[in-house]
Design a protein around this motif. Structure first.
Motif, PDB file in Angstrom:
ATOM      1  N   ALA A   1       0.815  -1.208   0.000  1.00  0.00           N
ATOM      2  CA  ALA A   1       0.000   0.000   0.000  1.00  0.00           C
ATOM      3  C   ALA A   1       0.852   1.263   0.000  1.00  0.00           C
ATOM      4  CB  ALA A   1      -0.924   0.000   1.211  1.00  0.00           C
ATOM      5  N   VAL A   2       1.952   1.254   0.742  1.00  0.00           N
ATOM      6  CA  VAL A   2       2.814   2.436   0.799  1.00  0.00           C
ATOM      7  C   VAL A   2       3.317   2.805  -0.586  1.00  0.00           C
ATOM      8  CG1 VAL A   2       4.985   3.348   1.690  1.00  0.00           C
ATOM      9  CG2 VAL A   2       3.493   2.021   3.186  1.00  0.00           C
ATOM     10  N   VAL A   3       3.741   1.788  -1.343  1.00  0.00           N
ATOM     11  CA  VAL A   3       4.224   2.033  -2.702  1.00  0.00           C
ATOM     12  C   VAL A   3       3.088   2.526  -3.585  1.00  0.00           C
ATOM     13  CG1 VAL A   3       5.290   0.974  -4.720  1.00  0.00           C
ATOM     14  CG2 VAL A   3       6.044   0.313  -2.422  1.00  0.00           C
ATOM     15  N   ALA A   4       1.904   1.934  -3.437  1.00  0.00           N
ATOM     16  CA  ALA A   4       0.755   2.337  -4.242  1.00  0.00           C
ATOM     17  C   ALA A   4       0.328   3.769  -3.916  1.00  0.00           C
ATOM     18  CB  ALA A   4      -0.406   1.370  -4.012  1.00  0.00           C
ATOM     19  N   ILE A   5       0.421   4.138  -2.651  1.00  0.00           N
ATOM     20  CA  ILE A   5       0.056   5.493  -2.250  1.00  0.00           C
ATOM     21  C   ILE A   5       0.957   6.518  -2.924  1.00  0.00           C
ATOM     22  CG2 ILE A   5       0.152   7.080  -0.290  1.00  0.00           C
ATOM     23  CD1 ILE A   5      -0.938   4.718   1.424  1.00  0.00           C
ATOM     24  N   GLU A   6       2.264   6.275  -2.887  1.00  0.00           N
ATOM     25  CA  GLU A   6       3.177   7.205  -3.537  1.00  0.00           C
ATOM     26  C   GLU A   6       2.926   7.273  -5.042  1.00  0.00           C
ATOM     27  OE1 GLU A   6       7.932   8.149  -3.792  1.00  0.00           O
ATOM     28  OE2 GLU A   6       7.238   6.122  -4.217  1.00  0.00           O
ATOM     29  N   ARG A   7       2.801   6.127  -5.670  1.00  0.00           N
ATOM     30  CA  ARG A   7       2.603   6.090  -7.122  1.00  0.00           C
ATOM     31  C   ARG A   7       1.338   6.847  -7.523  1.00  0.00           C
ATOM     32  NH1 ARG A   7       2.152   1.011  -7.576  1.00  0.00           N
ATOM     33  NH2 ARG A   7      -0.139   0.968  -7.604  1.00  0.00           N
TER      34      ARG A   7
ATOM     35  N   THR B   1       2.288  11.177   2.224  1.00  0.00           N
ATOM     36  CA  THR B   1       3.384  10.726   3.067  1.00  0.00           C
ATOM     37  C   THR B   1       2.882   9.701   4.069  1.00  0.00           C
ATOM     38  OG1 THR B   1       4.443  12.900   2.905  1.00  0.00           O
ATOM     39  CG2 THR B   1       5.172  11.447   4.688  1.00  0.00           C
ATOM     40  N   VAL B   2       3.582   8.583   4.140  1.00  0.00           N
ATOM     41  CA  VAL B   2       3.362   7.599   5.204  1.00  0.00           C
ATOM     42  C   VAL B   2       4.525   7.737   6.164  1.00  0.00           C
ATOM     43  CG1 VAL B   2       3.145   5.164   5.786  1.00  0.00           C
ATOM     44  CG2 VAL B   2       2.084   6.042   3.692  1.00  0.00           C
ATOM     45  N   GLY B   3       4.245   8.286   7.338  1.00  0.00           N
ATOM     46  CA  GLY B   3       5.323   8.578   8.278  1.00  0.00           C
ATOM     47  C   GLY B   3       5.441   7.608   9.430  1.00  0.00           C
ATOM     48  N   ARG B   4       4.467   6.720   9.560  1.00  0.00           N
ATOM     49  CA  ARG B   4       4.492   5.817  10.711  1.00  0.00           C
ATOM     50  C   ARG B   4       3.822   4.500  10.329  1.00  0.00           C
ATOM     51  NH1 ARG B   4       1.907   8.860  13.992  1.00  0.00           N
ATOM     52  NH2 ARG B   4      -0.160   7.922  13.775  1.00  0.00           N
TER      53      ARG B   4
ATOM     54  N   LEU C   1      -0.829   2.083   9.366  1.00  0.00           N
ATOM     55  CA  LEU C   1       0.040   3.122   8.850  1.00  0.00           C
ATOM     56  C   LEU C   1      -0.688   4.464   8.879  1.00  0.00           C
ATOM     57  CD1 LEU C   1      -0.934   3.820   5.675  1.00  0.00           C
ATOM     58  CD2 LEU C   1       0.122   1.582   5.296  1.00  0.00           C
ATOM     59  N   SER C   2       0.083   5.529   8.962  1.00  0.00           N
ATOM     60  CA  SER C   2      -0.461   6.885   8.890  1.00  0.00           C
ATOM     61  C   SER C   2      -0.429   7.355   7.441  1.00  0.00           C
ATOM     62  CB  SER C   2       0.355   7.837   9.757  1.00  0.00           C
ATOM     63  OG  SER C   2       1.695   7.922   9.274  1.00  0.00           O
ATOM     64  N   LEU C   3      -1.377   8.198   7.085  1.00  0.00           N
ATOM     65  CA  LEU C   3      -1.385   8.805   5.757  1.00  0.00           C
ATOM     66  C   LEU C   3      -1.622  10.297   5.906  1.00  0.00           C
ATOM     67  CD1 LEU C   3      -1.421   8.821   2.664  1.00  0.00           C
ATOM     68  CD2 LEU C   3      -3.872   8.262   2.769  1.00  0.00           C
ATOM     69  N   ASP C   4      -0.705  11.086   5.368  1.00  0.00           N
ATOM     70  CA  ASP C   4      -0.845  12.539   5.268  1.00  0.00           C
ATOM     71  C   ASP C   4      -0.951  12.862   3.784  1.00  0.00           C
ATOM     72  OD1 ASP C   4       0.172  15.310   4.767  1.00  0.00           O
ATOM     73  OD2 ASP C   4       0.289  15.352   6.934  1.00  0.00           O
ATOM     74  N   LEU C   5      -2.079  13.461   3.381  1.00  0.00           N
ATOM     75  CA  LEU C   5      -2.344  13.718   1.967  1.00  0.00           C
ATOM     76  C   LEU C   5      -2.638  15.194   1.774  1.00  0.00           C
ATOM     77  CD1 LEU C   5      -2.851  12.525  -0.895  1.00  0.00           C
ATOM     78  CD2 LEU C   5      -5.258  12.246  -0.208  1.00  0.00           C
ATOM     79  N   ARG C   6      -1.975  15.800   0.798  1.00  0.00           N
ATOM     80  CA  ARG C   6      -2.137  17.232   0.543  1.00  0.00           C
ATOM     81  C   ARG C   6      -2.190  17.508  -0.953  1.00  0.00           C
ATOM     82  NH1 ARG C   6       1.329  19.954   5.457  1.00  0.00           N
ATOM     83  NH2 ARG C   6       1.351  18.098   6.762  1.00  0.00           N
ATOM     84  N   ALA C   7      -2.947  18.534  -1.306  1.00  0.00           N
ATOM     85  CA  ALA C   7      -3.040  18.964  -2.696  1.00  0.00           C
ATOM     86  C   ALA C   7      -3.424  20.429  -2.724  1.00  0.00           C
ATOM     87  CB  ALA C   7      -4.057  18.127  -3.458  1.00  0.00           C
ATOM     88  N   GLU C   8      -3.304  21.049  -3.892  1.00  0.00           N
ATOM     89  CA  GLU C   8      -3.515  22.488  -3.989  1.00  0.00           C
ATOM     90  C   GLU C   8      -4.967  22.885  -3.770  1.00  0.00           C
ATOM     91  OE1 GLU C   8      -2.120  26.138  -6.938  1.00  0.00           O
ATOM     92  OE2 GLU C   8      -1.199  24.153  -7.054  1.00  0.00           O
ATOM     93  N   THR C   9      -5.898  22.018  -4.118  1.00  0.00           N
ATOM     94  CA  THR C   9      -7.314  22.311  -3.905  1.00  0.00           C
ATOM     95  C   THR C   9      -7.977  21.156  -3.166  1.00  0.00           C
ATOM     96  OG1 THR C   9      -8.100  21.283  -5.955  1.00  0.00           O
ATOM     97  CG2 THR C   9      -7.352  23.574  -6.096  1.00  0.00           C
ATOM     98  N   ASP C  10      -9.132  21.440  -2.583  1.00  0.00           N
ATOM     99  CA  ASP C  10      -9.888  20.398  -1.891  1.00  0.00           C
ATOM    100  C   ASP C  10     -10.273  19.289  -2.859  1.00  0.00           C
ATOM    101  OD1 ASP C  10      -9.691  22.358   0.022  1.00  0.00           O
ATOM    102  OD2 ASP C  10     -11.838  22.521   0.397  1.00  0.00           O
ATOM    103  N   ALA C  11     -10.697  19.674  -4.064  1.00  0.00           N
ATOM    104  CA  ALA C  11     -11.148  18.684  -5.044  1.00  0.00           C
ATOM    105  C   ALA C  11     -10.007  17.768  -5.460  1.00  0.00           C
ATOM    106  CB  ALA C  11     -11.744  19.393  -6.264  1.00  0.00           C
ATOM    107  N   GLU C  12      -8.819  18.336  -5.668  1.00  0.00           N
ATOM    108  CA  GLU C  12      -7.667  17.517  -6.061  1.00  0.00           C
ATOM    109  C   GLU C  12      -7.256  16.581  -4.927  1.00  0.00           C
ATOM    110  OE1 GLU C  12      -5.515  20.594  -9.208  1.00  0.00           O
ATOM    111  OE2 GLU C  12      -5.103  20.739  -7.061  1.00  0.00           O
TER     112      GLU C  12
END
Length: 423
Positions: A246-252, A262-265, A282-293
């Motif tokens: 999953a970590v690899v899939a998340i980055e891809r 980012t998976v930090g833990r 695992l933790s997931l931190d997800l960010r993008a320029e807009t809410d929709a993205e």
């Protein structure tokens, strides 16, 4: 730069070093919300605020606030600041630079406070990082009137609830609403290290922040089956392998959609060397320029994880811990900051000042709920932040202080010209 010009910057850096010694760690820096280190750092900063001419108080959320009255008492405030809490093993400038540069500017303008069409306040937020209780922006959320009652039951790693921590810090949970500054804040300015390499790549010390990324945080737990390592591969339901995949899939997936994930833990149970892991979180931190993205990236990621679970005979449990909408910095403040940076000689060869989007979250995100916000980025070496190698230069800090002072002066001129009493 001459010694006189850099004197304030040199003192600021010395003060960063002094605060760096206030830590719960024997080696490295860690100061978390409502801790003894929080109290000690804020007490030291309060002394510096008072020396600069500010009237100092602690608000109902444990934020440190210093006020300089303008030409008459009780005017709306131009708020300057950032935070003094840290992540574990932190650097010494993230947040701290913004608070101390604000104090430096107030000391410069204090003698002419009677001419200001607004009050100026410096705020040191008690909790931006969310290190202790897992939810970020607690201090600034209280100021913005966005405190949530469910937060009182959040616990730290020792099982102490946020409510209990308030009481131990001699704060009254019932008075949290008194931290709300809605209607009292004219605008908010925050100076912060970039936490990225773009200014360094441009060979420029300062930039204007245009907006702050939408963010979501969550924990994802893969449930499989714990068995002896003698179990054949075709009968295993290995939660750790599913999580690793999953970590690899998340980055891809995030990279393909222009988001930052980012998976930090990661935590695994039962954790024996000869037992197939039955759960992996695992933790997931997800960010993008807009809410929709951001939300589109999350949907795509969850689809990938569902496929992994089907293939490995796992189930997925999701627990959301933080959601923040994207914030755009005020256009008027962006222009004022850009003009101030250019006026202190820090534009590029064409006279332009870079405008940068912030992937990192900041207290400005919360304060934007009650007032226009503007931010200045300061170059940091290698773009490194949240690490002991965090570094800035004396000249860049001097330029940041000068630019913030000129921004305040420009806003004072604009406010004075638009005030009915000026006509």
């Amino acid at each position: 730069m001459t010694a006189d010009v850099t004197a304030d910057a040199r003192e600021l850096l010395d003060r960063c070093d002094e605060l760096a010694a206030i830590s719960s760690l024997p080696v490295g820096i860690e100061r978390v919300y409502l801790s003894p280190q929080h109290a000690e750092a804020h007490a030291r900063a309060a002394e510096w605020m008072a020396e600069a001419g500010l009237t100092v108080r602690q608000d109902a959320a444990g934020n440190l606030v210093g006020r300089l009255e303008g030409r008459s008492p009780g005017l709306p405030a131009l708020l300057l600041g950032s935070h003094l809490d840290t992540v574990p093993d932190a650097g010494r400038y993230d947040g701290i630079l913004g608070v101390l540069s604000a104090i430096a500017v107030v000391r410069r303008i204090a003698a002419r406070a009677a001419t200001l069409p607004f009050a100026v306040e410096v705020i040191a937020f008690g909790d931006e990082e969310g290190t202790r209780f897992g939810t970020t922006l607690l201090g600034s959320a209280a100021v913005a009137g966005a405190w949530r009652d469910e937060w009182w039951e959040l616990t730290d790693c020792d099982g102490v609830t946020l409510r209990e921590a308030f009481e131990r810090f001699r704060l009254d949970p019932a008075r949290i609403g008194e931290a709300n500054r809605a209607g009292e804040v004219l605008a908010y300015l925050e100076t912060h290290i970039e936490q990225g390499p773009r200014l360094e790549d441009l060979d420029l010390p300062l930039g204007v922040v245009t907006g702050i990324a939408a963010a979501r945080r969550m924990s994802l737990t893969f449930h499989g089956e714990a068995r002896h390592c003698a179990t054949p591969y075709d009968r295993r339901h290995d939660a750790l392998l599913g999580a690793a995949q999953a970590v690899v899939a998340i980055e891809r997936t995030a990279r393909s959609l222009g988001a930052m994930a980012t998976v930090g833990r990661m935590e695994v149970a039962p954790g024996a060397v000869n037992v197939i892991p039955g759960t992996a979180t695992l933790s997931l931190d997800l960010r993008a320029e807009t809410d929709a993205e951001r939300d589109a990236a999350l949907e795509a990621i969850l689809a990938e994880l569902a496929t992994i679970c089907r293939e490995r005979g796992l189930t997925l449990e999701r627990h959301d811990t933080h959601t923040a909408a994207a914030v755009l910095c005020d256009a008027r403040l962006q222009d004022a900051i850009g003009e101030a940076i250019a006026s202190v000689g820090q534009a590029d060869a064409t006279g332009s000042v870079p405008r940068l989007f912030s992937v990192a979250g900041h207290d400005a995100m919360a304060v934007a709920g009650i007032a226009p916000v503007g931010m200045t980025f300061v170059r940091c070496a290698g773009g490194i932040s949240h690490h002991a190698d965090e570094a800035v230069t004396l000249d860049d800090v001097a330029a940041a202080i000068d630019a913030l002072e000129r921004t305040v002066e420009a806003l004072a001129r604009t406010q004075a010209s638009s005030s009915p009493s000026s006509s």
